[in-house]
Design a protein around this motif. Structure first.
Motif, PDB file in Angstrom:
ATOM      1  N   SER A 156     -56.266 -44.396  80.277  1.00 27.72           N
ATOM      2  CA  SER A 156     -54.822 -44.466  80.058  1.00 27.72           C
ATOM      3  C   SER A 156     -54.467 -44.358  78.579  1.00 27.72           C
ATOM      4  CB  SER A 156     -54.265 -45.778  80.621  1.00 27.72           C
ATOM      5  OG  SER A 156     -54.871 -46.894  79.990  1.00 27.72           O
ATOM      6  N   ILE A 157     -55.406 -44.717  77.694  1.00 21.38           N
ATOM      7  CA  ILE A 157     -55.150 -44.617  76.259  1.00 21.38           C
ATOM      8  C   ILE A 157     -54.977 -43.150  75.858  1.00 21.38           C
ATOM      9  CG2 ILE A 157     -56.080 -45.142  73.970  1.00 21.38           C
ATOM     10  CD1 ILE A 157     -57.560 -47.463  75.202  1.00 21.38           C
ATOM     11  N   ILE A 158     -55.668 -42.248  76.549  1.00 23.96           N
ATOM     12  CA  ILE A 158     -55.528 -40.821  76.266  1.00 23.96           C
ATOM     13  C   ILE A 158     -54.091 -40.371  76.534  1.00 23.96           C
ATOM     14  CG2 ILE A 158     -56.285 -38.510  76.953  1.00 23.96           C
ATOM     15  CD1 ILE A 158     -58.979 -39.691  77.658  1.00 23.96           C
ATOM     16  N   PHE A 159     -53.511 -40.848  77.629  1.00 23.96           N
ATOM     17  CA  PHE A 159     -52.159 -40.419  77.984  1.00 23.96           C
ATOM     18  C   PHE A 159     -51.105 -41.107  77.120  1.00 23.96           C
ATOM     19  CE2 PHE A 159     -54.775 -39.907  81.812  1.00 23.96           C
ATOM     20  CZ  PHE A 159     -54.615 -38.543  81.984  1.00 23.96           C
ATOM     21  N   VAL A 160     -51.392 -42.314  76.646  1.00 23.83           N
ATOM     22  CA  VAL A 160     -50.492 -42.946  75.676  1.00 23.83           C
ATOM     23  C   VAL A 160     -50.495 -42.149  74.370  1.00 23.83           C
ATOM     24  CG1 VAL A 160     -50.062 -45.022  74.304  1.00 23.83           C
ATOM     25  CG2 VAL A 160     -50.759 -45.241  76.684  1.00 23.83           C
ATOM     26  N   SER A 161     -51.671 -41.681  73.951  1.00 24.62           N
ATOM     27  CA  SER A 161     -51.765 -40.849  72.752  1.00 24.62           C
ATOM     28  C   SER A 161     -51.057 -39.514  72.955  1.00 24.62           C
ATOM     29  CB  SER A 161     -53.235 -40.606  72.394  1.00 24.62           C
ATOM     30  OG  SER A 161     -53.914 -41.825  72.209  1.00 24.62           O
ATOM     31  N   LEU A 162     -51.169 -38.952  74.156  1.00 24.17           N
ATOM     32  CA  LEU A 162     -50.474 -37.709  74.472  1.00 24.17           C
ATOM     33  C   LEU A 162     -48.965 -37.892  74.403  1.00 24.17           C
ATOM     34  CD1 LEU A 162     -50.778 -34.760  75.554  1.00 24.17           C
ATOM     35  CD2 LEU A 162     -50.607 -35.721  77.850  1.00 24.17           C
ATOM     36  N   PHE A 163     -48.481 -38.993  74.945  1.00 24.50           N
ATOM     37  CA  PHE A 163     -47.057 -39.317  74.862  1.00 24.50           C
ATOM     38  C   PHE A 163     -46.605 -39.433  73.411  1.00 24.50           C
ATOM     39  CE2 PHE A 163     -43.949 -42.718  74.243  1.00 24.50           C
ATOM     40  CZ  PHE A 163     -42.873 -42.240  74.974  1.00 24.50           C
ATOM     41  N   SER A 164     -47.397 -40.102  72.583  1.00 23.12           N
ATOM     42  CA  SER A 164     -47.049 -40.285  71.177  1.00 23.12           C
ATOM     43  C   SER A 164     -47.011 -38.955  70.441  1.00 23.12           C
ATOM     44  CB  SER A 164     -48.050 -41.223  70.506  1.00 23.12           C
ATOM     45  OG  SER A 164     -48.152 -42.442  71.193  1.00 23.12           O
ATOM     46  N   TYR A 190     -42.240 -38.597  78.158  1.00 26.53           N
ATOM     47  CA  TYR A 190     -42.649 -39.513  79.225  1.00 26.53           C
ATOM     48  C   TYR A 190     -43.000 -38.749  80.496  1.00 26.53           C
ATOM     49  CZ  TYR A 190     -42.352 -43.307  82.617  1.00 26.53           C
ATOM     50  OH  TYR A 190     -42.614 -44.185  83.620  1.00 26.53           O
ATOM     51  N   VAL A 191     -42.193 -37.756  80.845  1.00 28.28           N
ATOM     52  CA  VAL A 191     -42.435 -36.969  82.060  1.00 28.28           C
ATOM     53  C   VAL A 191     -43.763 -36.221  81.956  1.00 28.28           C
ATOM     54  CG1 VAL A 191     -41.626 -34.959  83.369  1.00 28.28           C
ATOM     55  CG2 VAL A 191     -40.014 -36.744  82.723  1.00 28.28           C
ATOM     56  N   PHE A 192     -44.026 -35.621  80.808  1.00 27.05           N
ATOM     57  CA  PHE A 192     -45.279 -34.884  80.610  1.00 27.05           C
ATOM     58  C   PHE A 192     -46.472 -35.820  80.776  1.00 27.05           C
ATOM     59  CE2 PHE A 192     -48.668 -32.685  78.538  1.00 27.05           C
ATOM     60  CZ  PHE A 192     -48.371 -31.334  78.615  1.00 27.05           C
ATOM     61  N   ALA A 193     -46.415 -36.989  80.139  1.00 29.93           N
ATOM     62  CA  ALA A 193     -47.530 -37.929  80.207  1.00 29.93           C
ATOM     63  C   ALA A 193     -47.706 -38.491  81.616  1.00 29.93           C
ATOM     64  CB  ALA A 193     -47.310 -39.061  79.207  1.00 29.93           C
ATOM     65  N   VAL A 194     -46.617 -38.812  82.302  1.00 29.22           N
ATOM     66  CA  VAL A 194     -46.704 -39.371  83.650  1.00 29.22           C
ATOM     67  C   VAL A 194     -47.264 -38.347  84.637  1.00 29.22           C
ATOM     68  CG1 VAL A 194     -45.316 -40.155  85.606  1.00 29.22           C
ATOM     69  CG2 VAL A 194     -44.943 -41.150  83.370  1.00 29.22           C
ATOM     70  N   LEU A 195     -46.785 -37.089  84.560  1.00 28.38           N
ATOM     71  CA  LEU A 195     -47.298 -36.058  85.461  1.00 28.38           C
ATOM     72  C   LEU A 195     -48.777 -35.790  85.204  1.00 28.38           C
ATOM     73  CD1 LEU A 195     -44.339 -33.489  85.586  1.00 28.38           C
ATOM     74  CD2 LEU A 195     -45.097 -35.063  87.357  1.00 28.38           C
ATOM     75  N   ALA A 196     -49.175 -35.778  83.929  1.00 23.90           N
ATOM     76  CA  ALA A 196     -50.605 -35.603  83.632  1.00 23.90           C
ATOM     77  C   ALA A 196     -51.415 -36.762  84.200  1.00 23.90           C
ATOM     78  CB  ALA A 196     -50.802 -35.496  82.115  1.00 23.90           C
ATOM     79  N   THR A 197     -50.853 -37.981  84.136  1.00 27.47           N
ATOM     80  CA  THR A 197     -51.534 -39.147  84.707  1.00 27.47           C
ATOM     81  C   THR A 197     -51.654 -39.032  86.225  1.00 27.47           C
ATOM     82  OG1 THR A 197     -50.590 -40.493  82.930  1.00 27.47           O
ATOM     83  CG2 THR A 197     -51.540 -41.658  84.785  1.00 27.47           C
ATOM     84  N   LEU A 198     -50.600 -38.570  86.878  1.00 25.63           N
ATOM     85  CA  LEU A 198     -50.642 -38.409  88.339  1.00 25.63           C
ATOM     86  C   LEU A 198     -51.656 -37.346  88.752  1.00 25.63           C
ATOM     87  CD1 LEU A 198     -46.820 -38.598  89.199  1.00 25.63           C
ATOM     88  CD2 LEU A 198     -48.567 -40.295  89.712  1.00 25.63           C
ATOM     89  N   TYR A 199     -51.734 -36.260  87.978  1.00 22.58           N
ATOM     90  CA  TYR A 199     -52.738 -35.228  88.284  1.00 22.58           C
ATOM     91  C   TYR A 199     -54.147 -35.778  88.112  1.00 22.58           C
ATOM     92  CZ  TYR A 199     -48.771 -31.991  87.940  1.00 22.58           C
ATOM     93  OH  TYR A 199     -47.577 -31.355  88.114  1.00 22.58           O
ATOM     94  N   ALA A 200     -54.336 -36.653  87.106  1.00 18.22           N
ATOM     95  CA  ALA A 200     -55.647 -37.249  86.893  1.00 18.22           C
ATOM     96  C   ALA A 200     -56.002 -38.225  88.011  1.00 18.22           C
ATOM     97  CB  ALA A 200     -55.677 -37.964  85.548  1.00 18.22           C
ATOM     98  N   SER A 201     -54.996 -38.931  88.535  1.00 25.21           N
ATOM     99  CA  SER A 201     -55.272 -39.916  89.590  1.00 25.21           C
ATOM    100  C   SER A 201     -55.694 -39.255  90.896  1.00 25.21           C
ATOM    101  CB  SER A 201     -54.021 -40.766  89.824  1.00 25.21           C
ATOM    102  OG  SER A 201     -52.948 -40.002  90.336  1.00 25.21           O
ATOM    103  N   GLU A 202     -55.366 -37.974  91.094  1.00 24.12           N
ATOM    104  CA  GLU A 202     -55.703 -37.302  92.337  1.00 24.12           C
ATOM    105  C   GLU A 202     -57.170 -36.917  92.422  1.00 24.12           C
ATOM    106  OE1 GLU A 202     -53.202 -33.974  92.943  1.00 24.12           O
ATOM    107  OE2 GLU A 202     -51.356 -35.153  93.156  1.00 24.12           O
ATOM    108  N   VAL A 203     -57.866 -36.909  91.293  1.00 18.57           N
ATOM    109  CA  VAL A 203     -59.274 -36.470  91.319  1.00 18.57           C
ATOM    110  C   VAL A 203     -60.228 -37.647  91.434  1.00 18.57           C
ATOM    111  CG1 VAL A 203     -58.698 -34.463  89.911  1.00 18.57           C
ATOM    112  CG2 VAL A 203     -59.543 -36.521  88.796  1.00 18.57           C
ATOM    113  N   ASN A 204     -59.723 -38.871  91.443  1.00 19.61           N
ATOM    114  CA  ASN A 204     -60.580 -40.057  91.547  1.00 19.61           C
ATOM    115  C   ASN A 204     -60.990 -40.301  93.000  1.00 19.61           C
ATOM    116  OD1 ASN A 204     -60.509 -40.585  88.814  1.00 19.61           O
ATOM    117  ND2 ASN A 204     -58.617 -41.762  88.989  1.00 19.61           N
TER     118      ASN A 204
END
Length: 224
Positions: free
Chosen positions: A70-78, A210-224
């Motif tokens: 999740s730190i990766i996506f926080v950095s992406l948001f920043s 926020y939308v970019f980071a959240v969508l990237a997070t959702l795409y990442a959650s689908e591969v787990n």
């Protein structure tokens, strides 16, 4: 002098014929490190609170198995956020309004998700191609539709961010160019409209990050 409406988004600079405008994306590197060695301030405390809140939300979306991802996506948001806000300043090039920037963020993330998912969780990735309860007759079509929607994900991420950033900037540019052609009474209304649009653009800069980071997070959650 502006030769056409889109010249304000031209990444080329006249200095030694190099694309020096892209260096605006590095301006945040000169601002961010100060937060790590100066005494705590209201700004650093606020940003730490925002980062911690986003970290908890992204961790909730990713699930318990995603340790520090999740730190990766926080950095992406920043990264996207400060590039969006830098573009609102006068004479600063808006790197996030270009597909070269947005696609460079979206495509490697998507490719990493796909490689990880298909290599480690092949059966799980196949199950995403056919939603539960799909009739047998529609399964080939669902596989085709899901495959296409999966392939165009980096493009939709990149286009969404670039289009939203460039649309507001174009509108501000159009209104600003008419300032020298109107009377004083209309000019006051024009300035008021510009202030409102600038406020809206600031909100869009936050929302799109926020939308970019959240969508990237959702795409990442689908591969787990």
């Amino acid at each position: 002098m502006m030769t056409n409406l889109f010249s304000v988004f031209d990444p080329m600079s006249s200095i030694f014929f190099l694309s020096l405008n892209w260096l605006s994306a590095l301006l945040g590197l000169f601002i961010t490190p100060f937060l790590f060695w100066v005494m705590p301030s209201r700004w650093s405390t606020t940003w730490s609170f925002i980062s911690f809140t986003l970290h908890k939300e992204f961790k909730l979306l990713l699930g318990p198995s995603a340790l520090g991802v999740s730190i990766i996506f926080v950095s992406l948001f920043s990264l996207i956020l400060y590039n969006n806000f830098l573009g609102l300043l006068p004479y600063v090039f808006t790197s996030s309004s270009h597909m070269a920037f947005t696609l460079s963020l979206a495509f490697p993330l998507w490719l990493a998700f796909m490689v990880f998912g298909w290599y480690n969780n092949t059966q799980h990735m196949f199950s995403h191609l056919v939603p539960q309860g799909t009739p047998s007759l529609l399964m080939p079509f669902m596989v085709l539709i899901e495959t296409i929607s999966n392939i165009i994900r980096p493009g939709t991420l990149a286009i969404r961010l670039a289009a939203n950033m460039i649309a507001g900037h174009l509108l501000l540019t159009l209104l600003g160019n008419t300032g020298s052609l109107v009377s004083i009474s209309i000019l006051s209304l024009l300035i008021f409209a510009q202030i409102l649009l600038l406020t809206l653009e600031a909100a869009v800069a936050i929302i799109q990050s926020y939308v970019f980071a959240v969508l990237a997070t959702l795409y990442a959650s689908e591969v787990n």
